[in-house]
Write an enzyme that holds these catalytic residues in place. Structure first.
Site, PDB file in Angstrom:
ATOM      1  N   GLU A   1      29.909  52.331  43.666  1.00 54.86           N
ATOM      2  CA  GLU A   1      30.044  51.303  42.616  1.00 54.86           C
ATOM      3  C   GLU A   1      28.652  51.105  42.045  1.00 54.86           C
ATOM      4  OE1 GLU A   1      32.719  49.742  41.623  1.00 54.86           O
ATOM      5  OE2 GLU A   1      34.167  50.000  43.236  1.00 54.86           O
TER       6      GLU A   1
ATOM      7  N   TRP B   1      21.883  42.836  45.899  1.00 53.87           N
ATOM      8  CA  TRP B   1      21.515  41.430  46.095  1.00 53.87           C
ATOM      9  C   TRP B   1      22.173  40.477  45.120  1.00 53.87           C
ATOM     10  CZ3 TRP B   1      19.888  40.694  41.289  1.00 53.87           C
ATOM     11  CH2 TRP B   1      19.133  41.687  40.652  1.00 53.87           C
TER      12      TRP B   1
ATOM     13  N   CYS C   1      27.043  43.270  37.281  1.00 57.31           N
ATOM     14  CA  CYS C   1      27.221  44.640  36.795  1.00 57.31           C
ATOM     15  C   CYS C   1      28.239  44.712  35.665  1.00 57.31           C
ATOM     16  CB  CYS C   1      27.614  45.550  37.950  1.00 57.31           C
ATOM     17  SG  CYS C   1      28.975  44.872  38.906  1.00 57.31           S
TER      18      CYS C   1
ATOM     19  N   LYS D   1      24.871  47.348  55.373  1.00 53.50           N
ATOM     20  CA  LYS D   1      23.456  47.021  55.140  1.00 53.50           C
ATOM     21  C   LYS D   1      23.338  46.261  53.823  1.00 53.50           C
ATOM     22  CE  LYS D   1      20.004  48.840  53.090  1.00 53.50           C
ATOM     23  NZ  LYS D   1      19.385  47.560  52.630  1.00 53.50           N
TER      24      LYS D   1
HETATM   25  P1  NAD Z   1      19.595  48.996  44.404  1.00 48.70           P
HETATM   26  O1  NAD Z   1      20.293  50.266  44.065  1.00 48.70           O
HETATM   27  O2  NAD Z   1      18.135  48.909  44.225  1.00 48.70           O
HETATM   28  O3  NAD Z   1      19.861  48.605  45.922  1.00 48.70           O
HETATM   29  C1  NAD Z   1      21.176  48.527  46.432  1.00 48.70           C
HETATM   30  C2  NAD Z   1      21.128  48.712  47.935  1.00 48.70           C
HETATM   31  O4  NAD Z   1      20.689  50.044  48.209  1.00 48.70           O
HETATM   32  C3  NAD Z   1      20.175  47.787  48.680  1.00 48.70           C
HETATM   33  O5  NAD Z   1      20.794  47.381  49.887  1.00 48.70           O
HETATM   34  C4  NAD Z   1      18.992  48.695  48.975  1.00 48.70           C
HETATM   35  O6  NAD Z   1      18.293  48.328  50.146  1.00 48.70           O
HETATM   36  C5  NAD Z   1      19.683  50.013  49.191  1.00 48.70           C
HETATM   37  N1  NAD Z   1      18.840  51.195  49.012  1.00 48.70           N
HETATM   38  C6  NAD Z   1      17.733  51.333  48.248  1.00 48.70           C
HETATM   39  N2  NAD Z   1      17.248  52.581  48.356  1.00 48.70           N
HETATM   40  C7  NAD Z   1      18.059  53.245  49.210  1.00 48.70           C
HETATM   41  C8  NAD Z   1      18.094  54.571  49.707  1.00 48.70           C
HETATM   42  N3  NAD Z   1      17.158  55.469  49.362  1.00 48.70           N
HETATM   43  N4  NAD Z   1      19.077  54.929  50.568  1.00 48.70           N
HETATM   44  C9  NAD Z   1      20.025  54.026  50.915  1.00 48.70           C
HETATM   45  N5  NAD Z   1      20.050  52.763  50.481  1.00 48.70           N
HETATM   46  C10 NAD Z   1      19.090  52.365  49.628  1.00 48.70           C
HETATM   47  O7  NAD Z   1      20.379  47.868  43.591  1.00 48.70           O
HETATM   48  P2  NAD Z   1      20.033  46.316  43.513  1.00 48.70           P
HETATM   49  O8  NAD Z   1      18.806  46.189  42.690  1.00 48.70           O
HETATM   50  O9  NAD Z   1      20.093  45.710  44.870  1.00 48.70           O
HETATM   51  O10 NAD Z   1      21.316  45.756  42.728  1.00 48.70           O
HETATM   52  C11 NAD Z   1      21.458  45.837  41.361  1.00 48.70           C
HETATM   53  C12 NAD Z   1      22.284  47.062  40.977  1.00 48.70           C
HETATM   54  O11 NAD Z   1      23.566  47.008  41.619  1.00 48.70           O
HETATM   55  C13 NAD Z   1      22.585  47.108  39.509  1.00 48.70           C
HETATM   56  O12 NAD Z   1      22.430  48.433  39.048  1.00 48.70           O
HETATM   57  C14 NAD Z   1      24.058  46.700  39.423  1.00 48.70           C
HETATM   58  O13 NAD Z   1      24.735  47.146  38.294  1.00 48.70           O
HETATM   59  C15 NAD Z   1      24.585  47.287  40.657  1.00 48.70           C
HETATM   60  N6  NAD Z   1      25.851  46.625  41.032  1.00 48.70           N
HETATM   61  C16 NAD Z   1      27.025  47.296  40.815  1.00 48.70           C
HETATM   62  C17 NAD Z   1      28.231  46.702  41.120  1.00 48.70           C
HETATM   63  C18 NAD Z   1      29.526  47.423  40.885  1.00 48.70           C
HETATM   64  O14 NAD Z   1      30.550  46.952  41.346  1.00 48.70           O
HETATM   65  N7  NAD Z   1      29.544  48.550  40.186  1.00 48.70           N
HETATM   66  C19 NAD Z   1      28.256  45.422  41.679  1.00 48.70           C
HETATM   67  C20 NAD Z   1      27.049  44.770  41.883  1.00 48.70           C
HETATM   68  C21 NAD Z   1      25.840  45.394  41.561  1.00 48.70           C
END
Ligand code: NAD
Length: 505
Positions: free
Chosen positions: A259, A160, A293, A184
């Site tokens: 990522e 998000w 991130c 998604k």
């Molecule tokens: P999150 O891992 O909670 O969720 C990410 C996505 O995964 C969402 O769409 C969520 O609905 C989905 N998801 C959750 N549980 C799942 C499951 N069991 N199976 C499949 N999909 C599932 O992360 P967040 O809170 O949305 O975002 C913040 C995180 O994203 C931070 O850790 C940040 O560092 C990381 N991030 C990394 C990068 C990068 O390029 N490395 C870029 C942006 C954000």
């Protein structure tokens, strides 16, 4: 629906984009989209069910032969048109991104949206430049060459924090290389990914090439990752969820691109320009309310500059203007949700037991009280192995620690499980050069922190994942190479057949 906030009318047809049209989810469960600056619900939608994911994957599979069979020039033309449509819709995209995420309009207008347009234009060009080894007679008796082919239908999952840019980073390299995709987005920020898909349609990208399912991670997300007709999973999000995604994808032997989280170090050597470093640390830690991130999270400052750096950062943080994200004068908006704000506050409150909160560490009162705001926060005196130094906080929080020798500074920078990004601050080219070689991260900036460009790869080392977004390197994730080998001798008994036929006539 048609009642209340304009977003409800905008997405009245539904919040799933499947086969070129918006439709409603069918899970029977609803999700609110909340403006975190006000707490107001701007839209309520029905989450995608497993059947909706199946429909999106079917649409993507149906579109695959036509899109994969288009010429690179045809795909490139479509992406050029796509960039143009996005540019025309820039103001609408920036406004919606600010409303659903609480991002300052300054940031969405100057960073999120132009970055997305530029990424689209980059992949329009790159679509015609897929690279490979040159054909040649490597065995002497054959001509070998490499075909670079799309993988098929890609299933992507996004977080998000930058919903529009994440949609772009996931969708563009995939479709530029001839794949079709089901993305998604995160449940709480579904809107700009839909607008991105609508812009693709307006640019005559064929229906079914880009599909968006807005569903819950645990059901729609896991169903997409495990889907037998999805050939590859590309995930951006937390390391914890990434591990779960990897388990599911591995069980069905899918190509995987992860990522994940970050905890970027910011290393200031004692010959650095302390004013530049302090400005860089404040901007680099507060961008997007620290929900980035690659944000600067751990500043290591060599002892002679430590006090001056802490004082300068505290002063600069006090100047940052919190406010209404839609006001162009606002520097810092709220966090994405009250839940995320409370998580961040929890990290800071626990740190009070072992460290010093120099500034911030609280939510503002007054008219900002109803939003998910949190003041820029500077922490000192934490131990290297403490939670605030080791864990991803994902909020406007910077921890500063001192170091003595260059060896120590670099060792501390490398001392977390993450390895996404880092910066080194020095006016000595040899010191900075050493840091760029020895810090284990996918990106190391020198005398800056945060800028990204479409031409260069973005991706992690260590627990920050593997694979690259953006740049021509991303094609390594979204294509597979096939070795084709032609016999040039035209003889029935080839030399190497001796291994089977020996010296028989
Ligand atoms: P999150 O891992 O909670 O969720 C990410 C996505 O995964 C969402 O769409 C969520 O609905 C989905 N998801 C959750 N549980 C799942 C499951 N069991 N199976 C499949 N999909 C599932 O992360 P967040 O809170 O949305 O975002 C913040 C995180 O994203 C931070 O850790 C940040 O560092 C990381 N991030 C990394 C990068 C990068 O390029 N490395 C870029 C942006 C954000």
């Amino acid at each position: 629906m048609g009642n209340g906030h304009p977003m409800r009318d905008r997405f009245a047809a539904g919040t799933q984009y499947i086969g070129g049209r918006l439709r409603s989810g069918t899970s029977g469960r609803t999700q609110d989209v909340v403006n975190p600056a006000t707490g107001e619900t701007v839209h309520t939608y029905e989450l995608a069910s497993a059947a909706d994911v199946d429909a999106a994957v079917a649409a993507a599979r149906e579109a695959l032969p036509g899109w994969a069979g288009a010429t690179p020039g045809e795909r490139s033309d479509a992406l050029h048109r796509f960039a143009g449509v996005l540019a025309d819709r820039a103001a609408d995209l920036a406004h919606t991104e600010s409303v659903q995420c609480g991002k300052p309009i300054k940031l969405t207008t100057e960073f999120d949206v132009p970055g997305t347009v530029d990424n689209t234009a980059f992949f329009a060009g790159a679509a015609r430049h897929l690279q490979g080894q040159s054909a040649g007679e490597y065995s002497g008796d054959h001509t070998s060459y490499v075909r670079r082919e799309p993988i098929g239908t890609v299933g992507s999952i996004a977080p998000w924090n930058y919903p529009l840019q994440m949609a772009a980073w996931k969708i563009l390299p995939a479709i530029a290389a001839g794949n079709t995709i089901v993305l998604k987005p995160a449940e709480i920020t579904p809107l700009t990914s839909l607008m991105f898909a609508e812009a693709a349609a307006a640019a005559a990208v064929p229906d079914g090439v880009v599909n968006i399912v807005n569903g819950a991670g645990r059901d729609a997300g896991e169903h997409l990752v495990g889907h037998p007709d999805v050939a590859m999973t590309s995930f951006t999000g937390s390391t914890a969820v990434g591990k779960r995604v990897a388990e599911i994808a591995t069980a069905s032997v899918k190509r995987l691109h992860l990522e994940l989280g970050g905890k970027a170090p910011f290393v200031v050597f004692d010959d650095a320009d302390v004013e530049a470093a302090a400005h860089g640390a404040v901007a680099g830690s507060l961008i997007n309310s620290g929900q980035d991130c690659t944000a600067a999270t751990r500043a290591y400052v060599q002892r002679p500059l430590y006090d001056a750096f802490v004082a300068a950062v505290a002063d600069l943080m006090a100047m940052v203007r919190l406010g209404d994200p839609l006001d162009p004068a606002t520097d810092l908006g709220p966090l994405v949700s009250h839940l995320q704000r409370d998580r961040v506050a929890g990290f800071v409150d626990r740190a009070r037991a072992y460290a010093t909160v120099v500034t911030g560490g609280e939510a503002p009162q007054g008219e900002l009280k109803r939003g998910a705001y949190y003041r820029p926060t500077l922490i000192t005196g934490a131990a290297q192995d403490s939670e605030i130094v080791q864990s991803e906080v994902f909020g406007p929080v910077l921890v500063v620690l001192p170091f003595d020798t260059d060896d120590e500074g670099i060792a501390l920078a490398n001392d977390t499980p993450y390895g996404l990004a880092a910066s080194a601050w020095s006016r000595d080219v040899y010191r900075a050069g050493r840091a760029t070689r020895e810090i284990k991260a996918g990106c190391v900036w020198v005398n800056d922190h945060i800028p990204i460009i479409s031409e260069m790869p973005h991706g992690g080392y260590k627990a920050s994942g593997f694979g690259k977004d953006m740049s021509a390197y991303s094609f390594e994730e979204y294509t597979q190479v096939k070795h084709v080998m032609y016999d040039n001798t035209a003889v029935a008994r080839k030399d190497w057949h001796r291994t089977i036929f020996g010296d028989r006539p």
